[in-house]
Design a protein around this motif. Structure first.
Motif, PDB file in Angstrom:
ATOM      1  N   ILE A 149     -50.380 -65.690  33.901  1.00  0.00           N
ATOM      2  CA  ILE A 149     -49.759 -66.899  33.347  1.00  0.00           C
ATOM      3  C   ILE A 149     -48.343 -67.107  33.890  1.00  0.00           C
ATOM      4  N   PRO A 150     -47.525 -66.055  34.005  1.00  0.00           N
ATOM      5  CA  PRO A 150     -46.191 -66.292  34.579  1.00  0.00           C
ATOM      6  C   PRO A 150     -46.236 -66.860  36.003  1.00  0.00           C
ATOM      7  N   SER A 151     -47.074 -66.302  36.868  1.00  0.00           N
ATOM      8  CA  SER A 151     -47.120 -66.804  38.251  1.00  0.00           C
ATOM      9  C   SER A 151     -47.745 -68.202  38.321  1.00  0.00           C
ATOM     10  N   ILE A 152     -48.717 -68.478  37.479  1.00  0.00           N
ATOM     11  CA  ILE A 152     -49.306 -69.820  37.423  1.00  0.00           C
ATOM     12  C   ILE A 152     -48.230 -70.817  36.996  1.00  0.00           C
ATOM     13  N   THR A 153     -47.446 -70.432  36.003  1.00  0.00           N
ATOM     14  CA  THR A 153     -46.374 -71.296  35.509  1.00  0.00           C
ATOM     15  C   THR A 153     -45.352 -71.579  36.604  1.00  0.00           C
ATOM     16  N   VAL A 154     -44.935 -70.538  37.308  1.00  0.00           N
ATOM     17  CA  VAL A 154     -43.938 -70.707  38.381  1.00  0.00           C
ATOM     18  C   VAL A 154     -44.525 -71.545  39.522  1.00  0.00           C
ATOM     19  N   GLN A 155     -45.757 -71.283  39.906  1.00  0.00           N
ATOM     20  CA  GLN A 155     -46.400 -72.096  40.952  1.00  0.00           C
ATOM     21  C   GLN A 155     -46.436 -73.565  40.541  1.00  0.00           C
ATOM     22  N   PHE A 156     -46.786 -73.798  39.280  1.00  0.00           N
ATOM     23  CA  PHE A 156     -46.813 -75.172  38.788  1.00  0.00           C
ATOM     24  C   PHE A 156     -45.436 -75.805  38.899  1.00  0.00           C
TER      25      PHE A 156
END
Length: 169
Positions: A149-156
């Motif tokens: 979730i953290p990396s998905i959030t940052v990618q977003f």
């Protein structure tokens, strides 16, 4: 007074409906994700696991001389459809979808943990073993989501901040 086996069968029906809902949610998510290939791949993997879980639960029904609840299964599918429609309207669909998936995995973990206890309480070791077989798959998906979730959030956020770049899916 309810027969304990009747509770077990009802909870098996709930688990089957939950997996029907999961299948629809996962198919909708995988079909919409375009820019997050690692997430899409993991969702597709869990979709296959979910289909296998449904088959395991269906064998429990056959062994017990019971059947899934058509109504509960339909309600699960309708709920998944509503979630897909609602999620598609969000500008941060991929982030909210990952969070919602984590919450749903937590529900599945709790449900199978309860199902194991119920099956053991009525002496149905085969159903308990099926739930024990499914539980680690749900735990692994929840753990994967929590870690990503953290990396998905940052990618977003990076995609959303870039000009002419779609971020939501």
């Amino acid at each position: 007074m309810t027969d304990p086996k009747a509770n077990l069968v009802d909870w098996l029906r709930n688990a089957h409906a939950m997996e029907q809902q999961a299948e629809q949610m996962l198919k909708a998510q995988a079909g919409r994700i375009e820019h997050y290939p690692e997430l899409r791949q993991r969702i597709e993997q869990h979709l296959e696991e979910t289909r296998g879980q449904q088959a395991l639960l269906e064998r429990c029904f056959e062994r017990l001389g019971e059947s899934p609840s058509v109504m509960k299964d339909m309600m699960g599918k309708v709920a998944a459809f509503g979630q897909a429609i609602g999620g598609a309207a969000n500008s941060d669909e991929v982030v909210k979808g990952a969070i919602a998936s984590y919450v749903f995995e937590s529900l599945e973990i709790a449900s199978y943990t309860s199902l194991i206890a119920a099956a053991e309480a009525v002496g149905d070791t085969e159903t308990a073993n099926v739930a024990r077989q499914i539980l680690p798959q749900e735990e692994a998906m929840a753990q994967w989501l929590l870690e990503h979730i953290p990396s998905i959030t940052v990618q977003f956020m990076q995609r959303d901040a870039a000009e002419n770049t779609e971020a939501k899916k």
